[in-house]
Write an enzyme that holds these catalytic residues in place. Structure first.
Site, PDB file in Angstrom:
ATOM      1  N   LYS A 100       4.905  41.398  43.910  1.00 47.14           N
ATOM      2  CA  LYS A 100       4.020  41.904  44.973  1.00 47.14           C
ATOM      3  C   LYS A 100       2.767  41.040  45.065  1.00 47.14           C
ATOM      4  O   LYS A 100       2.324  40.664  46.154  1.00 47.14           O
ATOM      5  CB  LYS A 100       3.580  43.350  44.650  1.00 47.14           C
TER       6      LYS A 100
ATOM      7  N   GLU B 293      15.269  50.759  37.514  1.00 50.73           N
ATOM      8  CA  GLU B 293      13.806  50.700  37.566  1.00 50.73           C
ATOM      9  C   GLU B 293      13.218  51.470  36.379  1.00 50.73           C
ATOM     10  O   GLU B 293      12.166  51.129  35.859  1.00 50.73           O
ATOM     11  CB  GLU B 293      13.269  51.252  38.899  1.00 50.73           C
TER      12      GLU B 293
ATOM     13  N   GLU C  66       5.710  47.264  52.613  1.00 50.48           N
ATOM     14  CA  GLU C  66       6.806  47.498  53.562  1.00 50.48           C
ATOM     15  C   GLU C  66       6.536  48.747  54.399  1.00 50.48           C
ATOM     16  O   GLU C  66       6.665  48.742  55.627  1.00 50.48           O
ATOM     17  CB  GLU C  66       8.139  47.682  52.816  1.00 50.48           C
TER      18      GLU C  66
ATOM     19  N   LYS D 203       4.081  57.354  48.017  1.00 49.07           N
ATOM     20  CA  LYS D 203       3.264  57.986  46.973  1.00 49.07           C
ATOM     21  C   LYS D 203       1.876  57.349  46.946  1.00 49.07           C
ATOM     22  O   LYS D 203       0.878  58.035  46.905  1.00 49.07           O
ATOM     23  CB  LYS D 203       3.968  57.829  45.627  1.00 49.07           C
TER      24      LYS D 203
ATOM     25  N   HIS E 255      39.727  47.823  47.098  1.00 46.93           N
ATOM     26  CA  HIS E 255      40.166  46.667  47.887  1.00 46.93           C
ATOM     27  C   HIS E 255      39.104  45.575  47.905  1.00 46.93           C
ATOM     28  O   HIS E 255      39.130  44.695  48.770  1.00 46.93           O
ATOM     29  CB  HIS E 255      40.530  47.125  49.298  1.00 46.93           C
TER      30      HIS E 255
ATOM     31  N   GLY F 111       8.171  58.010  41.504  1.00 49.96           N
ATOM     32  CA  GLY F 111       8.819  57.733  42.790  1.00 49.96           C
ATOM     33  C   GLY F 111      10.321  57.973  42.766  1.00 49.96           C
ATOM     34  O   GLY F 111      10.877  58.637  43.649  1.00 49.96           O
ATOM     35  N   ARG F 112      10.998  57.466  41.750  1.00 47.90           N
ATOM     36  CA  ARG F 112      12.466  57.575  41.734  1.00 47.90           C
ATOM     37  C   ARG F 112      12.945  58.943  41.253  1.00 47.90           C
ATOM     38  O   ARG F 112      14.146  59.176  41.141  1.00 47.90           O
ATOM     39  CB  ARG F 112      13.061  56.449  40.892  1.00 47.90           C
TER      40      ARG F 112
HETATM   41  O1  F6P Z   1       9.557  49.531  43.727  1.00 49.55           O
HETATM   42  C1  F6P Z   1       8.376  49.987  43.181  1.00 49.55           C
HETATM   43  C2  F6P Z   1       7.985  51.300  43.718  1.00 49.55           C
HETATM   44  O2  F6P Z   1       6.723  51.547  43.207  1.00 49.55           O
HETATM   45  C3  F6P Z   1       8.953  52.437  43.384  1.00 49.55           C
HETATM   46  O3  F6P Z   1       8.800  52.929  42.123  1.00 49.55           O
HETATM   47  C4  F6P Z   1       8.625  53.419  44.452  1.00 49.55           C
HETATM   48  O4  F6P Z   1       9.613  54.383  44.585  1.00 49.55           O
HETATM   49  C5  F6P Z   1       8.511  52.502  45.643  1.00 49.55           C
HETATM   50  O5  F6P Z   1       7.907  51.327  45.137  1.00 49.55           O
HETATM   51  C6  F6P Z   1       7.710  53.042  46.784  1.00 49.55           C
HETATM   52  O6  F6P Z   1       6.395  53.330  46.411  1.00 49.55           O
HETATM   53  P1  F6P Z   1       5.496  54.245  47.306  1.00 49.55           P
HETATM   54  O7  F6P Z   1       6.124  55.579  47.397  1.00 49.55           O
HETATM   55  O8  F6P Z   1       4.155  54.283  46.626  1.00 49.55           O
HETATM   56  O9  F6P Z   1       5.393  53.607  48.673  1.00 49.55           O
END
Ligand code: F6P
Length: 539
Positions: A503, A350, A209, A203, A381, A264-265
């Site tokens: 972060k 979250e 990452e 987003k 189990h 995002g979620r």
């Molecule tokens: O973990 C924080 C967060 O901002 C989530 O809310 C989001 O889904 C994820 O990181 C990834 O963010 P982005 O889509 O901006 O890479």
């Protein structure tokens, strides 16, 4: 009015004192469970989903009081505000309109852009699926790599796994989220660059990452024979910041847009679901949207007492805030729903992992419980021992598709039987007397170990079958449950400031590691960790 001052809260406190120790076993006893039975009174059906919530520590009065709480906490108004596109995320000054993405008639200001983007996605998916879209050597695309994390990974990954029997068998799906290079390397080692399409989903298009993985993947493509001029055939982006995706090197016409009003979620319904759309195809994806839209309608229109998300949310409040349950567990009895617990972890924790209320004051009550789980029967189990005899009460949501998606018919009664037996055992338990009668004289001494307290609550959520439609509806149930709980707790479910501090600190520490200097401003533990890592590893 503060939550704990509401009349319903005080009444629920008193009610808990009155019935909190009563045993469900007694409520279900034949002499007490007259017509309509608990099962009849406490079962709901909507959108191909049946919820049996009779094995909960509730009476009809509990339910009435919980309904009163929902009204006093203005749940219907909060629900309507979200659907109307009001600013329900005040700390980011945003609406939360994931429901518009699946609505037949989205609110007017959004309709045209949603349709436009959907048409672009469908057009692109059809080109890839019909093998018109080809890699740089002219070969059709055979592998899709979704690069994203959190909401940009968990949703599409969960969908592709859950609905795999409907996926295009000519496409192999891969999801890379972790910044641990092992994640990307494992996937790349299985791929042919000439037939690989990477979908880079972020987003913000700034997430460490995702950007690190995307950059490495780009190099891998270039180093494995993809000419720079043809990179576009192997890279598409999904973001709310298209300029950043273009800056990264994705062609503007291959950037799919999402908007700041999609959290995002809550975003799998948007272009964030592109990988799933590629795999499942537009027809199935549209059914997913339709299932969610039908659940939206149920949530908006069904009376609160017959409303699936409302009931699940209020039961969660009952256990979290009155019984003090620190967690609840998700047990999907379907291998296909393997990633569903992880998906719900992000959705609920979250969203509602907050302790500051909308007005900036601290909540003087508990908010979201820990959400955890594993597919059944595997969990049986592993940790079910603790669910049955541990010292902590853990409510369980059993999720069970009733129609098998495979041909091994004789497995299915075993799966169903195990699911039903678990909820029965958790509820009934087994008394010491019953245990003593059951075992021989040589085992009397260990009877306390063979005894089960029971009275452990669960919901059984049955899907007629695991289809795009029912899965869409199921996801929407939990989204709305999350909103209802946030409303009662008076917190904002649509921001996530809690992930920011880590972060920021990691950027400083990464600099220390790369420059091989230990910043003396760190605390002694962090200094020691960095120094130890620098001694052991070669960066
Ligand atoms: O973990 C924080 C967060 O901002 C989530 O809310 C989001 O889904 C994820 O990181 C990834 O963010 P982005 O889509 O901006 O890479």
């Amino acid at each position: 009015m503060p939550l704990k001052s509401l009349a319903a809260w005080t009444a629920l406190d008193a009610h808990y004192a009155a019935i909190g120790t009563e045993h469900m076993r007694d409520w279900f006893a034949a002499a007490n469970d007259l017509h309509p039975t608990r099962a009849q009174r406490f079962t709901l059906e909507s959108c191909g989903i049946t919820l049996d919530f009779s094995k909960n520590r509730i009476t009809d009065q509990t339910l009435q009081l919980l309904m009163q709480l929902a009204h006093e906490a203005c749940v219907p108004a909060a629900r309507d505000a979200m659907f109307a596109g009001e600013i329900v995320n005040p700390t980011e000054a945003r609406a939360a309109l994931h429901t518009a993405l699946r609505a037949q008639n989205p609110p007017a200001p959004y309709a045209a852009q949603i349709k436009h983007e959907w048409n672009r996605m469908v057009d692109f998916a059809n080109q890839v699926r019909e093998q018109q879209w080809r890699g740089h050597t002219g070969k059709p695309i055979q592998s899709i790599v979704n690069i994203g994390i959190g909401g940009s990974d968990l949703g599409p990954k969960m969908l592709c796994h859950a609905l795999a029997p409907l996926g295009d068998p000519r496409l192999s799906m891969h999801f890379v989220s972790n910044v641990d290079g092992a994640d990307l390397q494992r996937v790349l080692s299985q791929l042919d660059p000439a037939t690989t399409l990477a979908v880079i989903v972020s987003k913000t298009f700034t997430t460490l990452e995702t950007m690190t993985n995307a950059e490495s993947l780009r190099h891998w493509l270039l180093n494995h024979g993809v000419p720079e001029a043809k990179l576009g055939q192997h890279l598409v982006g999904v973001t709310a910041d298209p300029a950043k995706a273009v800056q990264f090197g994705i062609l503007p016409e291959q950037v799919f847009k999402i908007w700041d009003w999609v959290g995002g979620r809550y975003s799998l319904w948007s272009a964030v679901g592109l990988s799933a759309l590629l795999y499942l195809g537009p027809t199935h994806f549209a059914k997913l949207l339709a299932g969610a839209a039908q659940m939206d309608q149920h949530f908006r229109e069904a009376p609160l007492i017959r409303n699936l998300p409302i009931i699940l949310a209020l039961l969660g409040i009952w256990y979290r805030n009155f019984f003090g349950a620190p967690s609840y567990s998700i047990a999907p009895y379907a291998a296909a729903l393997r990633y569903f617990p992880a998906y719900l972890q992000q959705l609920e924790m979250e969203s509602n992992g907050k302790s500051v209320c909308l007005d900036g004051s601290f909540a003087d009550y508990e908010t979201v419980p820990i959400v955890w789980g594993e597919t059944g029967t595997n969990g049986q189990h592993a940790f079910f021992q603790m669910l049955h005899q541990g010292s902590t009460m853990v409510p369980v949501d059993f999720i069970l598709p009733l129609t098998p998606e495979h041909e091994l018919a004789h497995h299915h009664p075993k799966l169903l039987a195990n699911c039903f037996a678990q909820s029965q055992a958790l509820m009934l338990g087994r008394t010491l007397e019953a245990t003593q009668q059951r075992v021989g004289p040589d085992q009397q001494a260990i009877c306390p170990h063979l005894t089960f307290a029971g009275n452990r609550p669960s919901n059984t959520i049955m899907l007629d079958a695991l289809t795009p439609h029912t899965l869409g509806a199921l996801i929407a149930v939990y989204e709305h449950k999350t909103l209802v709980q946030a409303t009662i707790w008076n917190i904002n479910p649509f921001d996530q400031w809690g992930v920011e501090l880590g972060k920021q600190l990691s950027a400083v520490i990464e600099n220390d590691l790369v420059t091989q200097t230990v910043n003396q401003a760190h605390d002694s533990s962090t200094r020691a960790l960095i120094a130890h890592a620098l001694r052991v590893t070669h960066l």
